[in-house]
Design a protein around this motif. Structure first.
Motif, PDB file in Angstrom:
ATOM      1  N   PRO A 134      -1.538  -5.087   4.912  1.00 31.40           N
ATOM      2  CA  PRO A 134      -0.588  -5.146   3.797  1.00 31.40           C
ATOM      3  C   PRO A 134       0.722  -5.796   4.227  1.00 31.40           C
ATOM      4  CG  PRO A 134      -0.602  -2.941   4.732  1.00 31.40           C
ATOM      5  CD  PRO A 134      -1.706  -3.714   5.422  1.00 31.40           C
ATOM      6  N   ASP A 135       1.397  -6.421   3.282  1.00 38.21           N
ATOM      7  CA  ASP A 135       2.688  -7.030   3.571  1.00 38.21           C
ATOM      8  C   ASP A 135       3.789  -5.979   3.602  1.00 38.21           C
ATOM      9  OD1 ASP A 135       1.995 -10.079   3.303  1.00 38.21           O
ATOM     10  OD2 ASP A 135       1.031  -9.066   1.621  1.00 38.21           O
ATOM     11  N   ARG A 136       3.593  -4.933   2.797  1.00 37.51           N
ATOM     12  CA  ARG A 136       4.560  -3.842   2.734  1.00 37.51           C
ATOM     13  C   ARG A 136       3.806  -2.520   2.657  1.00 37.51           C
ATOM     14  NH1 ARG A 136       8.426  -6.313  -2.115  1.00 37.51           N
ATOM     15  NH2 ARG A 136       9.042  -8.236  -1.008  1.00 37.51           N
ATOM     16  N   LEU A 137       4.464  -1.456   3.115  1.00 35.01           N
ATOM     17  CA  LEU A 137       3.930  -0.112   2.956  1.00 35.01           C
ATOM     18  C   LEU A 137       5.046   0.804   2.468  1.00 35.01           C
ATOM     19  CD1 LEU A 137       2.548  -1.108   6.015  1.00 35.01           C
ATOM     20  CD2 LEU A 137       1.142   0.834   5.332  1.00 35.01           C
ATOM     21  N   ALA A 138       4.695   1.673   1.550  1.00 35.45           N
ATOM     22  CA  ALA A 138       5.591   2.752   1.139  1.00 35.45           C
ATOM     23  C   ALA A 138       4.914   4.051   1.558  1.00 35.45           C
ATOM     24  CB  ALA A 138       5.823   2.718  -0.363  1.00 35.45           C
ATOM     25  N   VAL A 139       5.562   4.798   2.440  1.00 34.52           N
ATOM     26  CA  VAL A 139       4.984   6.031   2.979  1.00 34.52           C
ATOM     27  C   VAL A 139       5.855   7.183   2.487  1.00 34.52           C
ATOM     28  CG1 VAL A 139       4.126   7.189   5.040  1.00 34.52           C
ATOM     29  CG2 VAL A 139       4.268   4.694   4.996  1.00 34.52           C
ATOM     30  N   PHE A 140       5.472   7.742   1.343  1.00 31.92           N
ATOM     31  CA  PHE A 140       6.301   8.721   0.658  1.00 31.92           C
ATOM     32  C   PHE A 140       6.078  10.132   1.183  1.00 31.92           C
ATOM     33  CE2 PHE A 140       5.565   5.417  -2.658  1.00 31.92           C
ATOM     34  CZ  PHE A 140       6.875   5.004  -2.811  1.00 31.92           C
ATOM     35  N   SER A 141       7.141  10.896   1.197  1.00 32.66           N
ATOM     36  CA  SER A 141       7.026  12.326   1.459  1.00 32.66           C
ATOM     37  C   SER A 141       6.588  13.021   0.175  1.00 32.66           C
ATOM     38  CB  SER A 141       8.381  12.879   1.923  1.00 32.66           C
ATOM     39  OG  SER A 141       8.348  14.287   1.976  1.00 32.66           O
ATOM     40  N   TYR A 142       5.524  13.815   0.263  1.00 30.80           N
ATOM     41  CA  TYR A 142       5.063  14.542  -0.919  1.00 30.80           C
ATOM     42  C   TYR A 142       6.135  15.531  -1.361  1.00 30.80           C
ATOM     43  CZ  TYR A 142       2.792  18.175  -3.643  1.00 30.80           C
ATOM     44  OH  TYR A 142       2.508  19.099  -4.615  1.00 30.80           O
ATOM     45  N   ALA A 143       6.520  15.436  -2.625  1.00 27.94           N
ATOM     46  CA  ALA A 143       7.517  16.344  -3.197  1.00 27.94           C
ATOM     47  C   ALA A 143       6.792  17.446  -3.959  1.00 27.94           C
ATOM     48  CB  ALA A 143       8.443  15.576  -4.129  1.00 27.94           C
ATOM     49  N   HIS A 144       6.814  18.643  -3.410  1.00 25.71           N
ATOM     50  CA  HIS A 144       6.124  19.779  -4.038  1.00 25.71           C
ATOM     51  C   HIS A 144       7.084  20.464  -5.004  1.00 25.71           C
ATOM     52  CE1 HIS A 144       2.860  22.571  -4.421  1.00 25.71           C
ATOM     53  NE2 HIS A 144       3.598  23.612  -4.060  1.00 25.71           N
ATOM     54  N   VAL A 145       6.905  20.174  -6.295  1.00 21.28           N
ATOM     55  CA  VAL A 145       7.793  20.724  -7.333  1.00 21.28           C
ATOM     56  C   VAL A 145       6.947  21.335  -8.457  1.00 21.28           C
ATOM     57  CG1 VAL A 145       9.806  19.281  -6.865  1.00 21.28           C
ATOM     58  CG2 VAL A 145       7.971  18.363  -8.280  1.00 21.28           C
ATOM     59  N   VAL A 168       0.854  -1.189   0.000  1.00 18.91           N
ATOM     60  CA  VAL A 168       0.000   0.000   0.000  1.00 18.91           C
ATOM     61  C   VAL A 168       0.888   1.236   0.000  1.00 18.91           C
ATOM     62  CG1 VAL A 168      -1.645   1.365   1.339  1.00 18.91           C
ATOM     63  CG2 VAL A 168      -1.971  -1.102   1.123  1.00 18.91           C
ATOM     64  N   ASP A 169       0.583   2.169  -0.897  1.00 15.13           N
ATOM     65  CA  ASP A 169       1.294   3.443  -0.957  1.00 15.13           C
ATOM     66  C   ASP A 169       0.518   4.518  -0.219  1.00 15.13           C
ATOM     67  OD1 ASP A 169       3.290   2.362  -2.504  1.00 15.13           O
ATOM     68  OD2 ASP A 169       2.546   3.172  -4.400  1.00 15.13           O
ATOM     69  N   LEU A 170       1.206   5.256   0.639  1.00 18.21           N
ATOM     70  CA  LEU A 170       0.653   6.422   1.312  1.00 18.21           C
ATOM     71  C   LEU A 170       1.559   7.617   1.036  1.00 18.21           C
ATOM     72  CD1 LEU A 170      -0.166   4.888   4.840  1.00 18.21           C
ATOM     73  CD2 LEU A 170      -1.737   5.182   2.907  1.00 18.21           C
ATOM     74  N   ILE A 171       1.009   8.810   1.187  1.00 16.92           N
ATOM     75  CA  ILE A 171       1.790  10.036   1.023  1.00 16.92           C
ATOM     76  C   ILE A 171       1.520  10.950   2.203  1.00 16.92           C
ATOM     77  CG2 ILE A 171       2.182  12.099  -0.376  1.00 16.92           C
ATOM     78  CD1 ILE A 171       1.460  10.539  -2.838  1.00 16.92           C
TER      79      ILE A 171
END
Length: 465
Positions: free
Chosen positions: A244-255, A218-221
């Motif tokens: 979920p088996d894995r999580l990606a918790v990304f920092s929002y990149a404001h560009v 699961v992807d989160l931001i």
């Protein structure tokens, strides 16, 4: 074997506002070294041939990446190469050209090389209809030989997914799936133009589990408009019920200077750096307290996940697809904007769809940019990857692996790392160095000390936090 901490607390991290400001600087995510910003435009036939020669001469397994650029609607935070449309017929023409590219590429690759990994990204791969998914499967199986244990994964948009599409991907061989959730809060979803009710997520997960998909990511931001520590806590609580088996918790990149649609997000309040780090600390505490290991930076996995075991065994890899279990593979990437990687070269396709088509019409591999690595690039690439994956460096081992005296070769870099030790990001030891729990969050800041190009400017990269 590397020891993965099973639970990380706020006290373990020791972040403070002053430290946040100090390290919240632009830095690469190091899915490649050198980064894509160093790639050079392919000017002529000879430079194109030099980039492809590395692929023609190589042996060993392959990893394939298929870029499906289409999405049905625009998420205002998105930084991907995409085309917005509701007309699925557009994908028929795209598949026509994808087939040409795949066949042309396959003719350059030794026929005895097996595919051990295949990933579908975008855009949204489930923009494709069932018949288009089946067609894509046939063309890939016709062009390449797949290992029977190949890892085949797909990124899915739950908002537009059907059960029939899930079944088509399963018949293609998918055994891992990643779904974008980002945030479950209705106010946040409205602000980012991505309405995705809980019921939609639950239905998608149910379909995937019923179809026998063995691994779910699961992807989160975090850092999106209206997000607070309390609201993101609710998101984490709900997502954990998805198991979920894995999580990606990304920092929002404001560009917004490169992704103009992001300018729309400025109509709503965006969390500042201090708020973002509070959300991140909470996330690390929550997930590591619920049976997930912090792989590093923004990735988490269950303690018994192969990714955790690979990190502990120091066999984890990092490339354009993120963290990977597969070492010593060449990446053959297809579709507009996609990036291929081999031992000595990077190759990037044209980002403009019409140019991508015209290059294929003219009989070429549709390369726009590329890069041939120097010996120094290869040494630094290996060191940065091992640091990003192992969260430690054994100077003697790395020196022996690269045929160098590590302490002499990187004398200046080791000196530059000493202030990071003082700030608690790493600790030197008799073997080399080890990254602390705090350093896992700021691993980009540690890795960039080995980047020979960072001193020439960090423009174009998102901030570390």
């Amino acid at each position: 074997m590397l020891t993965t901490p099973s639970e990380i607390s706020r006290e373990d991290l020791g972040l403070n506002p002053e430290l946040i400001r100090k390290y919240n600087q632009p830095a690469p995510r190091y899915t490649s070294y050198p980064t894509a910003l160093k790639f050079k435009t392919v000017e002529d036939r000879s430079s194109r041939s030099a980039l492809l020669a590395d692929l023609e001469d190589a042996e060993g397994p392959l990893s394939l990446y298929i870029h499906v650029p289409y999405c049905r609607s625009l998420c205002w935070f998105c930084g991907c190469a995409k085309i917005i449309s509701t007309n699925t017929a557009l994908a028929d023409k795209y598949l026509d050209y994808l087939e040409i590219e795949i066949e042309r590429y396959a003719s350059l690759v030794r026929s005895d090389r097996k595919v051990v990994q295949l990933h579908f990204g975008g855009g949204s791969p489930n923009f494709l209809s069932v018949s288009q998914i089946n067609r894509l499967s046939r063309m890939l199986r016709r062009a390449f030989t797949f290992d029977e244990d190949a890892e085949i994964s797909v990124e899915l948009d739950p908002r537009t997914l059907s059960q029939a599409q899930v079944q088509a991907f399963v018949e293609l061989g998918i055994n891992r799936a990643s779904i974008g959730v980002q945030d479950v809060n209705a106010k946040v979803q409205k602000a980012i133009h991505r309405i995705q009710p809980t019921e939609t997520n639950a239905k998608t997960i149910s379909w995937l589990r019923e179809a026998g998909i063995g691994s779910l990511n699961v992807d989160l931001i975090y850092g999106l408009p209206h997000q607070t520590e309390e609201s993101f806590k609710d998101t984490l609580e709900e997502v954990l019920t998805y198991d979920p088996d894995r999580l990606a918790v990304f920092s929002y990149a404001h560009v917004p200077w490169s992704k103009p649609a992001q300018k729309i997000l400025e109509r709503s309040p965006l969390p500042d750096a201090d708020s973002k780090i509070e959300i991140l600390i909470q996330t690390v505490e929550k997930l590591t307290g619920q049976g997930y290991a912090h792989i590093g930076m923004d990735h988490f996995a269950k303690l018994d996940d192969p990714m955790v075991k690979a990190q502990q065994a120091r066999t984890l890899q990092r490339n354009f697809q993120g963290y990977s279990l597969h070492a010593d593979v060449d990446i053959c990437a297809f579709g507009m904007s996609s990036i291929s990687q081999s031992q000595n070269a990077f190759r990037q396709n044209h980002k403009d769809l019409d140019t991508y088509y015209s290059m294929l019409d003219e009989g070429f591999i549709p390369l726009e940019k590329g890069y041939l690595l120097t010996r120094d690039d290869q040494v630094r690439r290996e060191v940065i990857m091992r640091l990003m994956c192992d969260l430690e460096l054994n100077f003697g081992e790395r020196g022996k692996a690269n045929g160098i005296d590590f302490d002499n070769y990187f004398a200046a870099e080791i000196e530059e790392l000493k202030p990071l030790e003082e700030d608690g990001l790493l600790a030197f030891n008799d073997a080399g160095l080890a990254v602390t729990p705090l350093g896992r969050l700021l691993i980009r800041n540690v890795a960039c000390r080995f980047d020979a190009y960072m001193g020439k400017g960090a423009q174009g990269f998102s901030k570390a936090i």
